[in-house]
Design a protein around this motif. Structure first.
Motif, PDB file in Angstrom:
ATOM      1  N   LEU A  15     -38.001  62.029  43.305  1.00  0.00           N
ATOM      2  CA  LEU A  15     -38.929  61.085  43.909  1.00  0.00           C
ATOM      3  C   LEU A  15     -39.984  61.745  44.793  1.00  0.00           C
ATOM      4  O   LEU A  15     -40.965  61.107  45.178  1.00  0.00           O
ATOM      5  N   GLY A  16     -39.754  63.020  45.136  1.00  0.00           N
ATOM      6  CA  GLY A  16     -40.708  63.733  45.981  1.00  0.00           C
ATOM      7  C   GLY A  16     -40.767  63.224  47.400  1.00  0.00           C
ATOM      8  O   GLY A  16     -41.834  63.230  48.028  1.00  0.00           O
ATOM      9  N   ARG A  17     -39.628  62.794  47.938  1.00  0.00           N
ATOM     10  CA  ARG A  17     -39.586  62.231  49.290  1.00  0.00           C
ATOM     11  C   ARG A  17     -38.639  63.031  50.178  1.00  0.00           C
ATOM     12  O   ARG A  17     -37.599  63.503  49.717  1.00  0.00           O
ATOM     13  N   ASP A  18     -39.023  63.142  51.440  1.00  0.00           N
ATOM     14  CA  ASP A  18     -38.188  63.808  52.448  1.00  0.00           C
ATOM     15  C   ASP A  18     -38.071  62.863  53.639  1.00  0.00           C
ATOM     16  O   ASP A  18     -38.982  62.743  54.442  1.00  0.00           O
ATOM     17  N   TYR A  19     -36.939  62.164  53.717  1.00  0.00           N
ATOM     18  CA  TYR A  19     -36.740  61.182  54.773  1.00  0.00           C
ATOM     19  C   TYR A  19     -36.239  61.811  56.073  1.00  0.00           C
ATOM     20  O   TYR A  19     -36.425  61.240  57.141  1.00  0.00           O
TER      21      TYR A  19
END
Length: 292
Positions: A201-205
């Motif tokens: 998803l290319g996300r860094d939470y």
């Protein structure tokens, strides 16, 4: 209620039942763990909680891949999400939707007092997934509030108000417990899905892909949130405590396993352990102690 000559529901009653069945089907396809906990709820809150989670799941799926796989651009996906939010708010106002999952949620919202103050932050966080790939501490907290804490507050509205003549505001200690439990659930999921979120998803939470890994600090925060939530669970209505205890203990077990496991595989709780946790909750034991 309209019925046939055989006493079967028709008209709006049949439509309402079909909407609740649609919500239950969504949950059955997407979450075995949630389905297990939901079965521990009493018949009063159970269908309403399923209605809440079905809508949440549909909105989450809009931003997490299926819409893109169907060929929608980010702009078109955002428009679908906007339309869904508009339909939810309209359905709460008028009491009907042609979308069965939205209709089920709106019935719950109207009975249990779920309004725009909870719906709008949820959709705001879902919209963030279309525009933000990396979060700092402030944006993480805002995202978690909208994506998880308000879902806990929606469920709390159900726990307190399902079947009541009119909805009332939950006690402050229950509000705090619901928010803390929702935050713990979300951070556990962030840790479990770290590789998928980053690579697919290319996300860094959580910021853990950057120098200065704060994994232990995240786990400490999860433990503190779980401990705070556990203190509020005994004050919940009796027909809700077992289910919330089971969910709490499942995520406490996941947090323990995440602390011990730094591999790439997605951490899970074996079915036998899930069954043991559910049985423990069913027998009325207090939530598992978490040392914060």
């Amino acid at each position: 209620m309209k019925t046939t000559h055989r006493g079967e529901a028709t008209g709006l009653s049949l439509y309402d039942r079909a909407a609740e069945d649609a919500a239950a089907t969504v949950i059955a396809h997407y979450s075995t763990s949630f389905g297990l906990a939901c079965r521990l709820l009493g018949p009063r809150p159970r269908p309403h909680v399923r209605n809440v989670y079905a809508l949440v799941r549909v909105a989450d799926e809009v931003v997490d891949g299926p819409a893109e796989e169907a060929g929608l651009s980010p702009e078109a996906t955002s428009e679908v999400l906007d339309q869904l939010e508009h339909e939810v708010m309209a359905a709460i106002s008028r009491g009907f939707s042609a979308n069965l999952v939205v209709h089920a949620f709106a019935r719950t919202a109207r009975e249990c007092g779920i309004g725009e103050d909870l719906v709008a932050p949820f959709f705001a966080s879902m919209r963030t997934d279309l525009t933000t790939s990396s979060h700092d501490a402030a944006s993480h907290d805002a995202y978690v509030y909208g994506s998880a804490e308000v879902v806990g507050l929606m469920c709390l509205q159900v726990f307190v108000n399902a079947g009541a003549p009119r909805p009332v505001a939950p006690a402050p200690d229950l509000v705090e417990g619901a928010r803390r439990l929702g935050a713990a659930f979300q951070d556990v999921n962030f840790l479990r899905d770290l590789n998928h979120d980053g690579q697919v998803l290319g996300r860094d939470y959580l910021g853990l892909s950057q120098p200065g890994d704060q994994r232990a600090a995240v786990l400490d925060r999860i433990d503190a949130d779980l401990a705070a939530a556990a203190r509020a669970i005994p004050a919940l209505p009796p027909d809700c405590r077992r289910a919330v205890t089971a969910a709490h203990d499942l995520f406490a077990e996941l947090a323990t396993r995440l602390r011990a496991d730094h591999g790439d595989a997605r951490v899970r709780v074996p079915d036998a352990v899930k069954a043991r946790l559910a049985a423990r909750a069913m027998l009325g034991f207090a939530p598992r102690e978490v040392r914060a």
